[in-house]
Write a protein that holds these residues in place. Structure first.
Motif, PDB file in Angstrom:
ATOM      1  N   GLN A 193       0.830  -1.208   0.000  1.00  0.00           N
ATOM      2  CA  GLN A 193       0.000   0.000   0.000  1.00  0.00           C
ATOM      3  C   GLN A 193       0.862   1.255   0.000  1.00  0.00           C
ATOM      4  O   GLN A 193       0.589   2.217  -0.740  1.00  0.00           O
ATOM      5  N   GLU A 194       1.901   1.260   0.806  1.00  0.00           N
ATOM      6  CA  GLU A 194       2.778   2.429   0.879  1.00  0.00           C
ATOM      7  C   GLU A 194       3.517   2.665  -0.438  1.00  0.00           C
ATOM      8  O   GLU A 194       3.646   3.808  -0.893  1.00  0.00           O
ATOM      9  N   VAL A 195       4.004   1.587  -1.055  1.00  0.00           N
ATOM     10  CA  VAL A 195       4.671   1.710  -2.357  1.00  0.00           C
ATOM     11  C   VAL A 195       3.682   2.244  -3.391  1.00  0.00           C
ATOM     12  O   VAL A 195       3.990   3.154  -4.163  1.00  0.00           O
TER      13      VAL A 195
ATOM     14  N   ILE B 294      10.830   5.754 -10.404  1.00  0.00           N
ATOM     15  CA  ILE B 294      11.625   4.580 -10.800  1.00  0.00           C
ATOM     16  C   ILE B 294      12.857   4.473  -9.913  1.00  0.00           C
ATOM     17  O   ILE B 294      13.157   3.404  -9.370  1.00  0.00           O
ATOM     18  N   ASN B 295      13.570   5.568  -9.754  1.00  0.00           N
ATOM     19  CA  ASN B 295      14.799   5.544  -8.947  1.00  0.00           C
ATOM     20  C   ASN B 295      14.541   5.134  -7.503  1.00  0.00           C
ATOM     21  O   ASN B 295      15.310   4.384  -6.917  1.00  0.00           O
ATOM     22  N   GLU B 296      13.433   5.596  -6.936  1.00  0.00           N
ATOM     23  CA  GLU B 296      13.148   5.348  -5.530  1.00  0.00           C
ATOM     24  C   GLU B 296      12.446   4.018  -5.265  1.00  0.00           C
ATOM     25  O   GLU B 296      12.733   3.353  -4.269  1.00  0.00           O
ATOM     26  N   LEU B 297      11.528   3.619  -6.155  1.00  0.00           N
ATOM     27  CA  LEU B 297      10.629   2.522  -5.831  1.00  0.00           C
ATOM     28  C   LEU B 297      10.896   1.214  -6.571  1.00  0.00           C
ATOM     29  O   LEU B 297      10.370   0.182  -6.175  1.00  0.00           O
ATOM     30  N   TYR B 298      11.659   1.244  -7.650  1.00  0.00           N
ATOM     31  CA  TYR B 298      11.868   0.046  -8.455  1.00  0.00           C
ATOM     32  C   TYR B 298      13.077  -0.744  -7.978  1.00  0.00           C
ATOM     33  O   TYR B 298      14.100  -0.167  -7.613  1.00  0.00           O
ATOM     34  N   ALA B 299      12.948  -2.064  -8.012  1.00  0.00           N
ATOM     35  CA  ALA B 299      14.071  -2.949  -7.702  1.00  0.00           C
ATOM     36  C   ALA B 299      15.056  -2.906  -8.869  1.00  0.00           C
ATOM     37  O   ALA B 299      14.681  -2.626 -10.012  1.00  0.00           O
ATOM     38  N   ASP B 300      16.307  -3.200  -8.590  1.00  0.00           N
ATOM     39  CA  ASP B 300      17.326  -3.220  -9.649  1.00  0.00           C
ATOM     40  C   ASP B 300      16.991  -4.226 -10.736  1.00  0.00           C
ATOM     41  O   ASP B 300      17.332  -4.032 -11.898  1.00  0.00           O
TER      42      ASP B 300
ATOM     43  N   ILE C  76      -3.786   9.603 -13.131  1.00  0.00           N
ATOM     44  CA  ILE C  76      -3.559   8.262 -12.600  1.00  0.00           C
ATOM     45  C   ILE C  76      -4.548   8.072 -11.454  1.00  0.00           C
ATOM     46  O   ILE C  76      -4.711   8.968 -10.608  1.00  0.00           O
ATOM     47  N   SER C  77      -5.211   6.930 -11.460  1.00  0.00           N
ATOM     48  CA  SER C  77      -6.221   6.660 -10.436  1.00  0.00           C
ATOM     49  C   SER C  77      -5.555   6.325  -9.101  1.00  0.00           C
ATOM     50  O   SER C  77      -4.349   6.064  -9.036  1.00  0.00           O
ATOM     51  N   ASP C  78      -6.355   6.313  -8.063  1.00  0.00           N
ATOM     52  CA  ASP C  78      -5.879   5.772  -6.796  1.00  0.00           C
ATOM     53  C   ASP C  78      -5.591   4.295  -7.012  1.00  0.00           C
ATOM     54  O   ASP C  78      -6.257   3.637  -7.824  1.00  0.00           O
ATOM     55  N   PRO C  79      -4.612   3.743  -6.307  1.00  0.00           N
ATOM     56  CA  PRO C  79      -4.273   2.330  -6.501  1.00  0.00           C
ATOM     57  C   PRO C  79      -5.286   1.392  -5.858  1.00  0.00           C
ATOM     58  O   PRO C  79      -5.906   1.725  -4.847  1.00  0.00           O
TER      59      PRO C  79
ATOM     60  N   GLU D  57       3.894  -5.515  -9.155  1.00  0.00           N
ATOM     61  CA  GLU D  57       4.162  -6.493  -8.100  1.00  0.00           C
ATOM     62  C   GLU D  57       5.252  -5.927  -7.197  1.00  0.00           C
ATOM     63  O   GLU D  57       6.260  -5.404  -7.690  1.00  0.00           O
ATOM     64  N   VAL D  58       5.060  -6.061  -5.886  1.00  0.00           N
ATOM     65  CA  VAL D  58       5.989  -5.530  -4.899  1.00  0.00           C
ATOM     66  C   VAL D  58       6.563  -6.667  -4.064  1.00  0.00           C
ATOM     67  O   VAL D  58       5.825  -7.548  -3.611  1.00  0.00           O
ATOM     68  N   LYS D  59       7.878  -6.663  -3.906  1.00  0.00           N
ATOM     69  CA  LYS D  59       8.568  -7.594  -2.999  1.00  0.00           C
ATOM     70  C   LYS D  59       9.618  -6.820  -2.229  1.00  0.00           C
ATOM     71  O   LYS D  59      10.356  -6.013  -2.808  1.00  0.00           O
TER      72      LYS D  59
END
Length: 122
Positions: free
Chosen positions: A4-6, A23-29, A69-72, A104-106
């Motif tokens: 939810q936070e992401v 992208i820089n802050e939230l995306y995995a490498d 962009i809509s709310d998630p 997808e978030v991990k």
């Protein structure tokens, strides 16, 4: 961060026009990005490649007329958003685009994104 936070942070940054910062802050490498089948960037792997793809898109845009962009919507490790934009592309004219993005978030980072939209016929 949890899913939810992401999701909330991604939406906030996109609404502020800070897509590269998102992208820089939230995306995995090792992010994997999927566009519809048959598109030039159908599969992009890695944060640097996704940044390159994003910068290539910005370079194609002559004028940005608006977007939203809509709310998630969050479920487990996944969230989705509706995204709409109205842009004029260099040498191609004005176009409106409507898409659904699924993430997808991990471990507090986005590891996968998949965009669903109609591909214009040539």
């Amino acid at each position: 961060m949890n899913t939810q936070e992401v999701a909330d942070k991604l939406v906030q940054l996109c609404r502020e026009g800070k897509n590269v910062e998102a992208i820089n802050e939230l995306y995995a490498d090792n992010i994997v990005s999927h566009e519809p089948k048959g598109t030039p960037m159908e599969l992009t792997e890695g944060k640097n490649a996704v940044l390159d793809k994003t910068n290539q898109w910005y370079a194609m845009v002559e004028e940005y007329h608006g977007g939203s962009i809509s709310d998630p919507i969050v479920s487990g490790n996944f969230f989705s958003c509706a995204m709409d934009m109205d842009v004029t592309y260099k040498g191609m004219g004005r176009s409106e685009m409507n898409e659904i993005a699924v993430y997808e978030v991990k471990d507090g980072k986005i590891v996968s994104e998949r965009f669903h939209y109609d591909v214009p016929m040539a």
